[in-house]
Enzyme design. Structure first.
Site, mmCIF file in Angstrom:
data_model
loop_
_atom_site.group_PDB
_atom_site.id
_atom_site.type_symbol
_atom_site.label_atom_id
_atom_site.label_comp_id
_atom_site.label_asym_id
_atom_site.label_seq_id
_atom_site.Cartn_x
_atom_site.Cartn_y
_atom_site.Cartn_z
ATOM 1 N N CYS A 83 16.184 -40.114 -36.384
ATOM 2 C CA CYS A 83 15.506 -39.190 -37.287
ATOM 3 C C CYS A 83 15.743 -39.586 -38.756
ATOM 4 C CB CYS A 83 15.914 -37.759 -36.960
ATOM 5 S SG CYS A 83 14.670 -36.580 -37.503
ATOM 6 N N HIS A 182 16.122 -36.741 -31.588
ATOM 7 C CA HIS A 182 17.584 -36.565 -31.539
ATOM 8 C C HIS A 182 18.112 -36.678 -30.099
ATOM 9 C CE1 HIS A 182 18.494 -34.976 -35.642
ATOM 10 N NE2 HIS A 182 17.204 -34.752 -35.624
ATOM 11 N N GLU A 184 21.055 -37.108 -29.134
ATOM 12 C CA GLU A 184 22.409 -36.530 -29.020
ATOM 13 C C GLU A 184 22.366 -35.025 -28.719
ATOM 14 O OE1 GLU A 184 20.810 -37.170 -31.695
ATOM 15 O OE2 GLU A 184 21.285 -35.716 -33.269
HETATM 16 N N1 GLN Z 1 13.148 -34.432 -42.387
HETATM 17 C C1 GLN Z 1 14.428 -35.054 -42.525
HETATM 18 C C2 GLN Z 1 14.389 -36.140 -43.591
HETATM 19 O O1 GLN Z 1 13.356 -36.396 -44.122
HETATM 20 C C3 GLN Z 1 14.906 -35.638 -41.209
HETATM 21 C C4 GLN Z 1 15.185 -34.537 -40.227
HETATM 22 C C5 GLN Z 1 16.212 -34.898 -39.199
HETATM 23 O O2 GLN Z 1 16.967 -35.849 -39.319
HETATM 24 N N2 GLN Z 1 16.261 -34.065 -38.182
HETATM 25 O O3 GLN Z 1 15.382 -36.715 -43.879
#
Ligand code: GLN
Length: 199
Positions: A83, A182, A184
């Site tokens: 992410c 994610h 995890e």
């Molecule tokens: N939207 C977040 C970002 O731009 C990422 C979100 C996440 O890691 N769950 O960093």
């Protein structure tokens, strides 16, 4: 270069969801170590950049003097970005200029990503995604998307391990693994196991 496999997996522990990654690796019987300073990179065999917030991660990486050392590490050893961690690995952002402000990626993974591409926190969702190739198995992976980025373009060396809604959501380029979701947050350890197999 290969670090001895007896060394722990490193978790970049500046911000975000590193504790749940620790639990996943421990469930696989693998030791972990938190990385907050450049010198600590020498003690780990691979590194996870967890989800969180890429604007904050950018600031903390630069404050800790970690940008150069992380780049060096990512050229030689396995790194998994999930992410916001994937955003940090990406070659470039495809966001509008105003949204890019404050995020400086490491630029090692050959893809362009758009942040928050699925909407806000309330639009978070879980979707079953099929895993390809090395990660393949008949069971779909329960992918948890939280303000997730979308991979909008990618280079020839980028292998797509899973896609959702017409976009790649799990990619591998050499020893780099990038996930828009994610892993995890589920009890499914297949992607952590795949990462351990990368070095
Ligand atoms: N939207 C977040 C970002 O731009 C990422 C979100 C996440 O890691 N769950 O960093």
């Amino acid at each position: 270069m290969n670090a001895p496999t007896g060394m722990p997996v490193g978790l970049l522990a500046l911000q975000g969801d590193y504790e749940r990654h620790e639990a996943s690796f421990r469930a696989l019987g693998c030791a972990t170590a938190r990385v907050r300073r450049p010198g600590e990179l020498a003690r780990v065999r691979s590194l996870v950049i967890p989800g969180g917030e890429s604007t904050t991660l950018t600031r903390l990486i630069d404050l800790a003097g970690l940008r150069g050392p992380l780049l060096e590490f990512a050229r030689e050893l396995p790194v998994m970005g999930t992410c916001a961690g994937l955003i940090m690995l990406a070659r470039e952002l495809a966001d509008e200029a105003v949204a890019i402000h404050g995020v400086r990626t490491l630029g090692v993974l050959d893809c362009a990503v758009r942040r928050n591409a699925y909407g806000r926190q309330v639009d978070s969702f879980t979707a079953p995604v099929a895993l390809q190739d090395a990660a393949a198995s008949p069971q779909p992976f329960p992918a948890v998307f939280i303000r997730a980025p979308r991979i909008v373009s990618w280079g020839r060396d980028v292998e797509i391990l899973a896609e959702h809604g017409g976009s790649p959501v799990a990619v591998r380029q050499g020893r780099l693994l990038g996930l828009t979701f994610h892993p995890e947050l589920t009890g499914d350890l297949r992607l952590h196991r795949l990462f351990l197999g990368m070095g």
